[in-house]
Enzyme design. Structure first.
Site, PDB file in Angstrom:
ATOM      1  N   ASP A  50      -0.705  -7.170   1.354  1.00  0.00           N
ATOM      2  CA  ASP A  50      -0.112  -6.077   1.385  1.00  0.00           C
ATOM      3  C   ASP A  50       1.535  -6.450   1.556  1.00  0.00           C
ATOM      4  O   ASP A  50       2.029  -6.216   2.515  1.00  0.00           O
ATOM      5  CB  ASP A  50      -0.538  -5.551   2.677  1.00  0.00           C
ATOM      6  CG  ASP A  50      -0.460  -3.908   2.788  1.00  0.00           C
ATOM      7  OD1 ASP A  50       0.178  -3.422   1.638  1.00  0.00           O
ATOM      8  OD2 ASP A  50      -0.600  -3.320   3.698  1.00  0.00           O
ATOM      9  N   GLY A  98       2.951   5.911   8.839  1.00  0.00           N
ATOM     10  CA  GLY A  98       4.336   6.060   8.694  1.00  0.00           C
ATOM     11  C   GLY A  98       5.288   5.025   9.228  1.00  0.00           C
ATOM     12  O   GLY A  98       6.582   4.752   8.631  1.00  0.00           O
ATOM     13  N   HIS A 126       0.865  -1.213  -0.077  1.00  0.00           N
ATOM     14  CA  HIS A 126       0.038  -0.035   0.155  1.00  0.00           C
ATOM     15  C   HIS A 126       0.985   1.254   0.092  1.00  0.00           C
ATOM     16  O   HIS A 126       0.306   2.289  -0.176  1.00  0.00           O
ATOM     17  CB  HIS A 126      -0.896   0.041   1.140  1.00  0.00           C
ATOM     18  CG  HIS A 126      -0.387   0.354   2.481  1.00  0.00           C
ATOM     19  ND1 HIS A 126      -0.234  -0.692   3.532  1.00  0.00           N
ATOM     20  CD2 HIS A 126      -0.158   1.590   3.133  1.00  0.00           C
ATOM     21  CE1 HIS A 126       0.129  -0.088   4.484  1.00  0.00           C
ATOM     22  NE2 HIS A 126       0.371   1.318   4.235  1.00  0.00           N
ATOM     23  N   SER A 186       3.998   1.963   8.495  1.00  0.00           N
ATOM     24  CA  SER A 186       3.466   1.124   7.464  1.00  0.00           C
ATOM     25  C   SER A 186       4.699   0.502   6.686  1.00  0.00           C
ATOM     26  O   SER A 186       5.621   1.374   6.357  1.00  0.00           O
ATOM     27  CB  SER A 186       2.754   1.865   6.538  1.00  0.00           C
ATOM     28  OG  SER A 186       1.506   1.640   7.040  1.00  0.00           O
ATOM     29  N   GLY A 187       4.827  -0.755   6.457  1.00  0.00           N
ATOM     30  CA  GLY A 187       5.896  -1.150   5.787  1.00  0.00           C
ATOM     31  C   GLY A 187       6.954  -1.614   6.425  1.00  0.00           C
ATOM     32  O   GLY A 187       8.009  -2.510   5.946  1.00  0.00           O
TER      33      GLY A 187
END
Ligand code: 4AZ
Length: 417
Positions: free
Chosen positions: A271, A365, A226, A367-368
């Site tokens: 994701d 922020g 995403h 995320s990932g």
């Protein structure tokens, strides 16, 4: 009289203040020499690296069960490291032994070949040939007497390595870091110590932090799909390493973004993305890759895991310049799929982590970025990617993570890792 007395002091010896000065200077020089000797002989002994190989004849990696026992790669590596640890800890070299690291396991005609780097610290006085002979003999004897693993005695080889190549080989191994764990929280905010999370990266678009990512080789990162919703092309994307966004420790440009082909926003399944940067990084104490688990590995609920990121400290807040860390727990699917938690929103390839009471959580922020776990040998594994959640740190709304083991084969298919 006065004059002749002065003359006589000059001829008889030095003035008292000069004697005091000479004594003080003498003491200072002696102290300095002793200090330097202690420093070089006791504290600044260089590390000695040795490359050892041996063959285990009754072990195979799982999937190949024709002969002997079938092991997971991770278990066989751990068993070999424990064997070498025990060998030297129970020997006369106990005081000089530092550690060992298995760097390669290669299936061989009738077993597994193990490549290991063994690290010692010897006093300067000992001769190099003497040390090497001692190490070889101790290892030889242990291998002959060991029962758990059937090791071919004649397969043992030992060679000294230069300290540069020894250090580089040890550093290129995955999931190792040079600092102990002292922790808590992202939402609520605690700064991460230097060297603690050397696989953490920041993905930036036009130099603005967008997402976290995790280093899995000297050129590949794993992150969330995403993150590339708004900017799918590699143009404008960079990755930075280090515990601060500004100044970055190192920066690279992104060459390839491979988003899971089945990811369809706003759905939250699949994701995951792998990202390749260039040029490659050289591993140091501050930049290292993490290990990836096997597809069959299982991390049980309530295990303590760690999340890190440059994300917001509260929902709607700004990203942080200093890397934050938190310790959280894996939450079972059974609990997370309860209607008052996330119900049917939790589907395949996802898991929850945090606390139902809230507080410690990932946020925008982060995320990932990585969710990691440590094994009994202090090797770190990436097991989750920060994916989504309802707000941040709320009661009954823990963070939801992409499950790495579910996508392990996909990662190999795209990166070869
Ligand atoms: C986000 O917006 C986000 N509390 C990431 C993680 C969580 C919530 C939101 C988990 O990127």
């Amino acid at each position: 009289m006065y004059r002749s007395a002065k003359l006589s002091t000059k001829t008889r010896g030095l003035e008292p203040w000069m004697i005091v000065l000479i004594v003080i200077v003498g003491l200072l020089i002696t102290g300095l020499i002793i200090g330097l000797l202690v420093h070089f002989l006791v504290y600044d002994q260089k590390l000695d690296y040795y490359h050892g190989t041996f063959k285990i004849s009754n072990a195979q990696l799982d999937g190949n069960t024709e002969q002997g026992y079938a092991y997971h790669y991770k278990d066989l590596r751990e068993m070999s490291e424990i064997l070498v640890d025990e060998t030297f800890m129970d020997s006369i070299l106990n005081k000089h032994y530092i550690k060992n690291q298995v760097i390669k396991l290669t299936p061989d005609t009738d077993g597994m070949k193990v490549d290991v780097v063994i690290v010692f610290q010897f006093p300067f006085t000992e001769r190099r040939e003497t040390r090497e002979k001692k190490i070889h003999n101790i290892l030889h004897q242990k291998i002959r007497n060991t029962r758990a693993l059937k090791i071919n005695v004649s397969s043992l080889q030992l060679d000294a390595m230069s300290s540069t190549s020894g250090k580089l080989t040890v550093q290129s191994c995955c999931g190792k870091r040079v600092t102990p764990t002292i922790i808590n929280r992202i939402v609520g905010g605690e700064m991460a110590p230097k060297f603690a999370w050397p696989w953490q990266a920041s993905l930036q678009h036009n130099n603005i932090h967008q997402c976290g990512a995790t280093l899995i080789s000297n050129t590949w990162l794993v992150t969330a799909a995403h993150c590339f919703k708004n900017y799918p092309s590699p143009r404008g994307w960079t990755v930075s390493f280090g515990t601060t966004i500004e100044p970055p420790l190192m920066k690279r440009s992104i060459k390839r973004i491979i988003v899971h082909e089945r990811y369809r926003s706003p759905a939250r399944e699949y994701d995951i993305a792998v990202v390749q940067f260039s040029p490659k990084v050289t591993f140091t104490d501050d930049i290292r890759r993490i290990c990836l688990p096997d597809a069959s590995d299982y991390f049980p609920p309530t295990s303590t895991v760690y999340i890190t990121g440059f994300g917001a400290l509260s929902y709607g807040g700004p990203s942080q310049n200093d890397l934050q860390q938190a310790s959280v727990e894996i939450i079972s699917n059974e609990i997370c799929k309860q209607p008052h938690v996330y119900g049917k929103e939790i589907t395949f390839g996802m898991f929850c982590a945090g606390f139902l009471e809230g507080i410690y959580d990932a946020c925008r922020g982060d995320s990932g970025g990585p969710l990691v776990v440590k094994d009994s040998k202090d090797t770190w594994y990436l097991i989750g990617i920060v994916s989504w959640g309802d707000n941040c740190g709320r009661q009954n709304k823990p963070g939801v993570y992409t499950q790495i083991t579910y996508y392990r084969k996909w990662i190999t298919s795209k990166t070869g890792l």
